[in-house]
Design an enzyme around this catalytic site. Structure first.
Site, PDB file in Angstrom:
ATOM      1  N   GLU A 176      -4.069  -3.843  -8.613  1.00  0.00           N
ATOM      2  CA  GLU A 176      -3.908  -5.056  -7.799  1.00  0.00           C
ATOM      3  C   GLU A 176      -2.653  -4.993  -6.909  1.00  0.00           C
ATOM      4  O   GLU A 176      -1.596  -5.505  -7.268  1.00  0.00           O
ATOM      5  CB  GLU A 176      -3.832  -6.306  -8.684  1.00  0.00           C
ATOM      6  N   LYS A 213      -8.300  -5.135  -7.210  1.00  0.00           N
ATOM      7  CA  LYS A 213      -8.173  -6.575  -6.989  1.00  0.00           C
ATOM      8  C   LYS A 213      -7.292  -6.760  -5.765  1.00  0.00           C
ATOM      9  O   LYS A 213      -6.111  -6.401  -5.773  1.00  0.00           O
ATOM     10  CB  LYS A 213      -7.571  -7.272  -8.217  1.00  0.00           C
TER      11      LYS A 213
END
Length: 295
Positions: A176, A213
């Site tokens: 992420e 993400k």
């Protein structure tokens, strides 16, 4: 990693619920839920209250594999129980929802326009415990604030270096590198970020797959190359500070990108709501995020 969980995350219709508020973000999450800071006096009480909130969400009728593929947990949540089961076991055995664990220890100070992850000192031990608790995968967050090529390269390199350690432990990493939605050069940051992610994906072997993400991109479908990449199991999107309605509209414009919302998921939920009101609000929230995720 269970094959049925891999297949469900890869091919299932729905989104991932982020229930991983940590020590730094818990007071804010509780405040939004209607629990003021003077309602608790110790960290243990604070974490007890946030677990009550998470339990209320997880046990709600609408929280099921019909709409939700996975849920990201905070480390303490992994060691607590929902009803009589450890949280991850309850999620998978009772709800059919795949459990993930947030493993980062927060962000370092900004350097070169980015905030890398702080050192994760006990990573091997955490990954071992995650396996013992039947966790499927992990999540770790960095933040990009400026379109600085050197900074972005370092962020992505750190994410993939730790990601390979997670893969070696038999878990699925969610990588992420968030781009700040308020960044003045967000679109340029996303261009640099995609290039670096593709470079790193090309270093993975055929049996090394990751999840990503990412912030919902400025240009619709900009991450299609990543969504279609053979080394990527799934690409999920964070709400990034957008209100739920705006996040859903932006997400729906990106084919194949699914939600992994935290604050946007719990928006409109309050501690003093009746069970009926709470469950109705959550059902509406889940429905909207689900519909935006299946475009």
């Amino acid at each position: 990693m269970r094959k049925e969980q891999v297949d469900f995350i890869k091919n299932g219709k729905g989104f991932i619920a982020a229930l991983d508020q940590s020590g730094g973000s818990t007071p804010k999450a509780l405040k939004l839920y209607g629990v003021p800071e003077d309602a608790y006096s110790t960290e243990e009480e604070m974490f007890g209250l946030i677990h009550e909130m998470r339990t209320r969400v997880i046990t709600a009728p609408a929280f099921s594999s019909d709409s939700i593929l996975g849920a990201i947990l905070f480390e303490q949540t992994m060691d607590r129980k929902v009803e009589d089961d450890y949280t991850a076991d309850y999620l998978w055995e009772k709800k059919g929802v795949v459990p993930f664990l947030k493993i980062d220890k927060g962000l370092a100070e900004e350097v070169d326009g980015v905030q890398m992850m702080k050192l994760i000192s006990n990573l091997d031990e955490t990954l071992q415990r995650a396996n013992e608790r039947n966790i499927f995968g992990t999540k770790m967050r960095s933040v990009i604030k400026v379109a600085n090529p050197e900074g972005i390269k370092k962020v992505v390199a750190q994410q993939f270096e730790i990601g390979k350690q997670i893969l070696a432990a038999g878990l699925m990493p969610i990588i992420e590198p968030e781009v700040d939605i308020h960044s003045k050069d967000k679109e340029k940051s996303e261009e640099l970020l995609k290039e670096e992610i593709v470079n790193q994906l090309d270093t993975l072997s055929e049996n090394q797959n990751v999840m990503l993400k990412l912030t919902i991109p400025t240009v619709d479908n900009f991450y299609k190359e990543l969504i279609d990449h053979p080394r990527v199991l799934r690409v999920v999107a964070l709400s990034g500070g957008y209100a739920r309605e705006e996040a859903n509209v932006k997400l729906a414009a990106n084919h194949g990108l699914i939600a992994s919302f935290s604050r946007a998921l719990s928006e409109g939920l309050y501690a003093d709501q009746s069970e009926e009101e709470f469950n109705t609000r959550l059902k509406d929230s889940i429905k909207g995020i689900y519909e935006a995720s299946i475009t």
